[in-house]
Scaffold this motif. Sequence first.
Motif, PDB file in Angstrom:
ATOM      1  N   ARG A   1       9.672   3.052   8.098  1.00 42.01           N
ATOM      2  CA  ARG A   1      10.787   3.473   7.246  1.00 42.01           C
ATOM      3  C   ARG A   1      10.401   3.618   5.775  1.00 42.01           C
ATOM      4  NH1 ARG A   1      13.596   0.079  11.054  1.00 42.01           N
ATOM      5  NH2 ARG A   1      13.357  -1.783   9.782  1.00 42.01           N
ATOM      6  N   ILE A   2       9.152   3.354   5.422  1.00 42.05           N
ATOM      7  CA  ILE A   2       8.749   3.402   4.015  1.00 42.05           C
ATOM      8  C   ILE A   2       7.513   4.275   3.854  1.00 42.05           C
ATOM      9  CG2 ILE A   2       9.714   1.120   3.506  1.00 42.05           C
ATOM     10  CD1 ILE A   2       6.845   0.028   3.591  1.00 42.05           C
ATOM     11  N   GLY A   3       7.234   4.614   2.636  1.00 40.95           N
ATOM     12  CA  GLY A   3       6.019   5.351   2.326  1.00 40.95           C
ATOM     13  C   GLY A   3       6.116   6.828   2.624  1.00 40.95           C
ATOM     14  N   PRO A   4       5.022   7.533   2.389  1.00 44.96           N
ATOM     15  CA  PRO A   4       4.995   8.968   2.632  1.00 44.96           C
ATOM     16  C   PRO A   4       5.004   9.280   4.138  1.00 44.96           C
ATOM     17  CG  PRO A   4       2.863   8.202   1.836  1.00 44.96           C
ATOM     18  CD  PRO A   4       3.791   7.032   1.785  1.00 44.96           C
ATOM     19  N   PRO A   5       5.340  10.506   4.504  1.00 50.71           N
ATOM     20  CA  PRO A   5       5.443  10.867   5.922  1.00 50.71           C
ATOM     21  C   PRO A   5       4.219  10.529   6.787  1.00 50.71           C
ATOM     22  CG  PRO A   5       6.439  12.577   4.598  1.00 50.71           C
ATOM     23  CD  PRO A   5       5.795  11.603   3.637  1.00 50.71           C
ATOM     24  N   PRO A   6       2.978  10.746   6.333  1.00 47.27           N
ATOM     25  CA  PRO A   6       1.841  10.372   7.196  1.00 47.27           C
ATOM     26  C   PRO A   6       1.780   8.869   7.481  1.00 47.27           C
ATOM     27  CG  PRO A   6       1.108  11.867   5.471  1.00 47.27           C
ATOM     28  CD  PRO A   6       2.512  11.466   5.140  1.00 47.27           C
ATOM     29  N   PHE A   7       2.167   8.060   6.511  1.00 44.96           N
ATOM     30  CA  PHE A   7       2.183   6.608   6.693  1.00 44.96           C
ATOM     31  C   PHE A   7       3.232   6.228   7.733  1.00 44.96           C
ATOM     32  CE2 PHE A   7       3.588   2.317   5.654  1.00 44.96           C
ATOM     33  CZ  PHE A   7       2.393   1.641   5.495  1.00 44.96           C
TER      34      PHE A   7
ATOM     35  N   TRP B   1       0.843  -1.198   0.000  1.00 44.26           N
ATOM     36  CA  TRP B   1       0.000   0.000   0.000  1.00 44.26           C
ATOM     37  C   TRP B   1       0.884   1.258   0.000  1.00 44.26           C
ATOM     38  CZ3 TRP B   1      -4.950   1.721  -0.271  1.00 44.26           C
ATOM     39  CH2 TRP B   1      -5.225   2.989   0.228  1.00 44.26           C
ATOM     40  N   ALA B   2       1.867   1.299   0.887  1.00 42.57           N
ATOM     41  CA  ALA B   2       2.737   2.475   1.000  1.00 42.57           C
ATOM     42  C   ALA B   2       3.536   2.702  -0.272  1.00 42.57           C
ATOM     43  CB  ALA B   2       3.682   2.324   2.190  1.00 42.57           C
ATOM     44  N   ALA B   3       3.995   1.634  -0.899  1.00 41.04           N
ATOM     45  CA  ALA B   3       4.786   1.764  -2.117  1.00 41.04           C
ATOM     46  C   ALA B   3       3.959   2.291  -3.275  1.00 41.04           C
ATOM     47  CB  ALA B   3       5.393   0.416  -2.490  1.00 41.04           C
ATOM     48  N   ASN B   4       2.678   2.061  -3.234  1.00 43.56           N
ATOM     49  CA  ASN B   4       1.807   2.481  -4.328  1.00 43.56           C
ATOM     50  C   ASN B   4       0.990   3.713  -3.997  1.00 43.56           C
ATOM     51  OD1 ASN B   4       2.208   0.388  -6.446  1.00 43.56           O
ATOM     52  ND2 ASN B   4       1.757  -0.900  -4.691  1.00 43.56           N
ATOM     53  N   GLU B   5       1.191   4.261  -2.820  1.00 44.26           N
ATOM     54  CA  GLU B   5       0.468   5.462  -2.412  1.00 44.26           C
ATOM     55  C   GLU B   5       1.227   6.667  -2.953  1.00 44.26           C
ATOM     56  OE1 GLU B   5      -1.650   7.150   1.579  1.00 44.26           O
ATOM     57  OE2 GLU B   5       0.160   5.991   1.801  1.00 44.26           O
ATOM     58  N   THR B   6       0.671   7.269  -3.950  1.00 44.52           N
ATOM     59  CA  THR B   6       1.317   8.424  -4.557  1.00 44.52           C
ATOM     60  C   THR B   6       0.375   9.610  -4.531  1.00 44.52           C
ATOM     61  OG1 THR B   6       0.535   7.795  -6.746  1.00 44.52           O
ATOM     62  CG2 THR B   6       2.722   7.011  -6.107  1.00 44.52           C
ATOM     63  N   VAL B   7       0.957  10.754  -4.574  1.00 45.02           N
ATOM     64  CA  VAL B   7       0.161  11.971  -4.647  1.00 45.02           C
ATOM     65  C   VAL B   7       0.184  12.417  -6.098  1.00 45.02           C
ATOM     66  CG1 VAL B   7      -0.068  14.339  -3.840  1.00 45.02           C
ATOM     67  CG2 VAL B   7       0.783  12.568  -2.297  1.00 45.02           C
ATOM     68  N   GLU B   8      -0.932  12.229  -6.754  1.00 48.45           N
ATOM     69  CA  GLU B   8      -1.040  12.597  -8.158  1.00 48.45           C
ATOM     70  C   GLU B   8      -2.024  13.753  -8.289  1.00 48.45           C
ATOM     71  OE1 GLU B   8      -2.216   9.253 -10.510  1.00 48.45           O
ATOM     72  OE2 GLU B   8      -0.569   8.011  -9.805  1.00 48.45           O
ATOM     73  N   PRO B   9      -1.839  14.577  -9.289  1.00 49.46           N
ATOM     74  CA  PRO B   9      -2.820  15.632  -9.510  1.00 49.46           C
ATOM     75  C   PRO B   9      -4.179  15.009  -9.824  1.00 49.46           C
ATOM     76  CG  PRO B   9      -1.152  15.609 -11.257  1.00 49.46           C
ATOM     77  CD  PRO B   9      -0.776  14.566 -10.245  1.00 49.46           C
ATOM     78  N   ALA B  10      -5.210  15.706  -9.430  1.00 49.18           N
ATOM     79  CA  ALA B  10      -6.561  15.202  -9.664  1.00 49.18           C
ATOM     80  C   ALA B  10      -6.799  15.043 -11.165  1.00 49.18           C
ATOM     81  CB  ALA B  10      -7.580  16.151  -9.053  1.00 49.18           C
TER      82      ALA B  10
END
Length: 137
Positions: free
Chosen positions: A91-97, A33-42
């Motif tokens: 240690r992985i994923g975006p800061p909130p994760f 989940w963390a590896a595939n959690e990206t912030v993409e433009p809407a």
Amino acid sequence: LSEIASRALSPAMNDPGTAIDVIGRQARLLAFWAANETVEPAKAAEYPRLHAARLQDDDLMDDAFMPIARDGAALVEVQLRLQKALAALARIGPPPFRAAARAEAAMAFRRAEAAMTLQDDVEWLQRVRRSEGLAEP
């Protein structure tokens, strides 16, 4: 999965090995989940009137690990695996994760500290937390 682990930790079953297995499986799922959690433009929605709330990282951690931390609080082998899994996720994923994994690890440790009867087990768990970067040295 957390229900399976919780049931395995019940006094009737007394099967910490299953709970430990579930911790590993859930850690792998959340790592994916963390590896595939990206912030993409809407982008334009295919179904513009259909809306779903974004899954929250802290809710994912709670759902996956809180029942195990609660029901296995007194079992050092479960707590050690739980701390190591949460340290890996921290240690992985975006800061909130990462923050959610650290918070879950801290809560699990507080539960264990309150439930464990042998101080040596608490100290062992604390050493692991320090070596995994979850606690101050």
